[in-house]
Design a protein around this motif. Sequence first.
Motif, PDB file in Angstrom:
ATOM      1  N   ASN A  79      15.715   6.250   6.720  1.00 40.31           N
ATOM      2  CA  ASN A  79      15.562   6.470   8.254  1.00 40.31           C
ATOM      3  C   ASN A  79      14.094   6.377   8.717  1.00 40.31           C
ATOM      4  O   ASN A  79      13.671   6.966   9.605  1.00 40.31           O
ATOM      5  CB  ASN A  79      15.911   7.827   8.497  1.00 40.31           C
ATOM      6  N   LYS A  80      13.222   5.454   8.021  1.00 41.60           N
ATOM      7  CA  LYS A  80      11.818   5.266   8.423  1.00 41.60           C
ATOM      8  C   LYS A  80      11.196   3.873   8.379  1.00 41.60           C
ATOM      9  O   LYS A  80      11.890   3.072   7.460  1.00 41.60           O
ATOM     10  CB  LYS A  80      11.068   6.151   7.706  1.00 41.60           C
ATOM     11  N   THR A  81      10.585   3.400   9.259  1.00 47.14           N
ATOM     12  CA  THR A  81       9.884   2.197   9.175  1.00 47.14           C
ATOM     13  C   THR A  81       8.462   2.443   9.368  1.00 47.14           C
ATOM     14  O   THR A  81       7.849   3.044  10.140  1.00 47.14           O
ATOM     15  CB  THR A  81      10.354   1.306  10.425  1.00 47.14           C
ATOM     16  N   TYR A  82       7.744   1.516   8.496  1.00 46.89           N
ATOM     17  CA  TYR A  82       6.256   1.554   8.571  1.00 46.89           C
ATOM     18  C   TYR A  82       5.466   0.167   8.809  1.00 46.89           C
ATOM     19  O   TYR A  82       6.125  -0.966   8.371  1.00 46.89           O
ATOM     20  CB  TYR A  82       5.781   2.063   7.089  1.00 46.89           C
ATOM     21  N   LYS A 138       8.976   3.720  21.704  1.00 42.80           N
ATOM     22  CA  LYS A 138       9.497   4.327  23.135  1.00 42.80           C
ATOM     23  C   LYS A 138      10.504   3.808  23.649  1.00 42.80           C
ATOM     24  O   LYS A 138      10.199   2.315  23.835  1.00 42.80           O
ATOM     25  CB  LYS A 138       8.433   4.763  23.958  1.00 42.80           C
ATOM     26  N   GLU A 173       8.613  -2.463  16.812  1.00 41.55           N
ATOM     27  CA  GLU A 173       7.294  -1.886  17.097  1.00 41.55           C
ATOM     28  C   GLU A 173       7.405  -1.595  18.979  1.00 41.55           C
ATOM     29  O   GLU A 173       6.472  -0.949  19.472  1.00 41.55           O
ATOM     30  CB  GLU A 173       6.110  -2.955  17.036  1.00 41.55           C
ATOM     31  N   VAL A 225      13.911   2.821  12.729  1.00 37.07           N
ATOM     32  CA  VAL A 225      13.282   3.249  13.916  1.00 37.07           C
ATOM     33  C   VAL A 225      14.458   3.865  14.967  1.00 37.07           C
ATOM     34  O   VAL A 225      14.341   3.913  16.193  1.00 37.07           O
ATOM     35  CB  VAL A 225      12.521   2.385  14.621  1.00 37.07           C
ATOM     36  N   GLY A 226      15.714   3.586  14.249  1.00 33.21           N
ATOM     37  CA  GLY A 226      16.988   4.329  15.068  1.00 33.21           C
ATOM     38  C   GLY A 226      17.750   3.020  15.943  1.00 33.21           C
ATOM     39  O   GLY A 226      18.403   3.368  16.692  1.00 33.21           O
ATOM     40  N   THR A 283       7.145   4.357  15.614  1.00 36.12           N
ATOM     41  CA  THR A 283       8.278   5.105  16.609  1.00 36.12           C
ATOM     42  C   THR A 283       8.042   4.778  17.709  1.00 36.12           C
ATOM     43  O   THR A 283       7.310   4.951  18.710  1.00 36.12           O
ATOM     44  CB  THR A 283       7.775   6.458  16.634  1.00 36.12           C
ATOM     45  N   GLU A 310       3.684   4.948  10.269  1.00 36.88           N
ATOM     46  CA  GLU A 310       5.046   5.033  10.708  1.00 36.88           C
ATOM     47  C   GLU A 310       5.186   4.419  12.076  1.00 36.88           C
ATOM     48  O   GLU A 310       4.387   5.001  12.976  1.00 36.88           O
ATOM     49  CB  GLU A 310       5.377   6.420  10.499  1.00 36.88           C
TER      50      GLU A 310
END
Length: 249
Positions: A131-134, A148, A193, A220-221, A146, A144
Motif C-alpha cells: 500500500n505504498k509507492t515511492y 492530492k 505523482e 497511492v490508493g 502521496t 513516499e
Amino acid sequence: MEINKNKILKICNVVWSAGERIKSIYSKKFKIFKKKDFTPVTTADLESERIIIEGLEKIFNKPKIFSEETNFKNQKSIKNFWLVDPLDGTKEFIKKNGEFTVNVAFIKNKKPFFGIIYAPILKKTYVGIKNKTYKVINKKSFREITPKKKINKTIIISRSHSSKKDIHKLKKKYNTNKVLFLGSSLKFCYIAEGIAQVYPRIGTTYEWDTAAGHAIINGVGGKVESFKGKEMSYGKKNFKNNSFVARFF
C-alpha cells in the motif's frame, strides 16, 4: 515469496543495470527488427531482458518469469509470477524522445504486489509495493508519494496510441480540456505523482505493459480497472488486457 527492503534494493540495481545497457545502445546507431505482430524490437529490448532475467534468477530461487520479448510460454494455472517489459515504449526509444521505461512486477494471487518503473534517460525510478509507492531520488533515498485529489482533472494519453476522435470522446467523458501526451508506462507514474488524474487506454495491451504501473497506482490508493469498474487481474490467457482506465480521483 518475500520481497523485503534488501531485495527491493537488489531488484532496483538489476533494473538500473538494464537501464545503463539501454542507454549505451541508445547513444549509438542500432538495428530495428519487426516481431511477428509487426511491432518494433531492438537490440536494447533483448539485452535489457537478458540482464533482468539473469538478475532475478540470482535474487530469487527459481522465479517464474514471463517477459515480453521471449519468455511467455507454459502459462498454466499461474497465480504468483514475475512480469517483465525490458523496454516499454520501443517506439519512443526509436524516436529518441527519452519517454521509455524498464518495467518489472511481481504478481501475487493474480494481483500486482510489487512493481518498479525506471526511465533511464529521464533518471526517474518509481517503486510500488503493498500500500505504498515511492520515488527513488538519486538511486539512494526512497520518498513516499502521496498525491492530492484535485477537482479539475487532467487526462494523460498515449503519445503513440491515440486518435483525434478518441481524444474528443475522452475530453467529453471526463469533462476537461486538460490533456497531456506521454509515452510508455510513465503515464501511471504521473498519475501516482498527481500530475494527471486519469489515464484511459482504448484497445489491447499486455500484462507486462501494465503490471508495474498498476502496483504503483495501488500504492497511492488509485485504481486500474475496466471501463465498467472491474479491477484488472493478471495471468489471463495470452496475457492480454482489454481497454482500461488508471485513475486517482
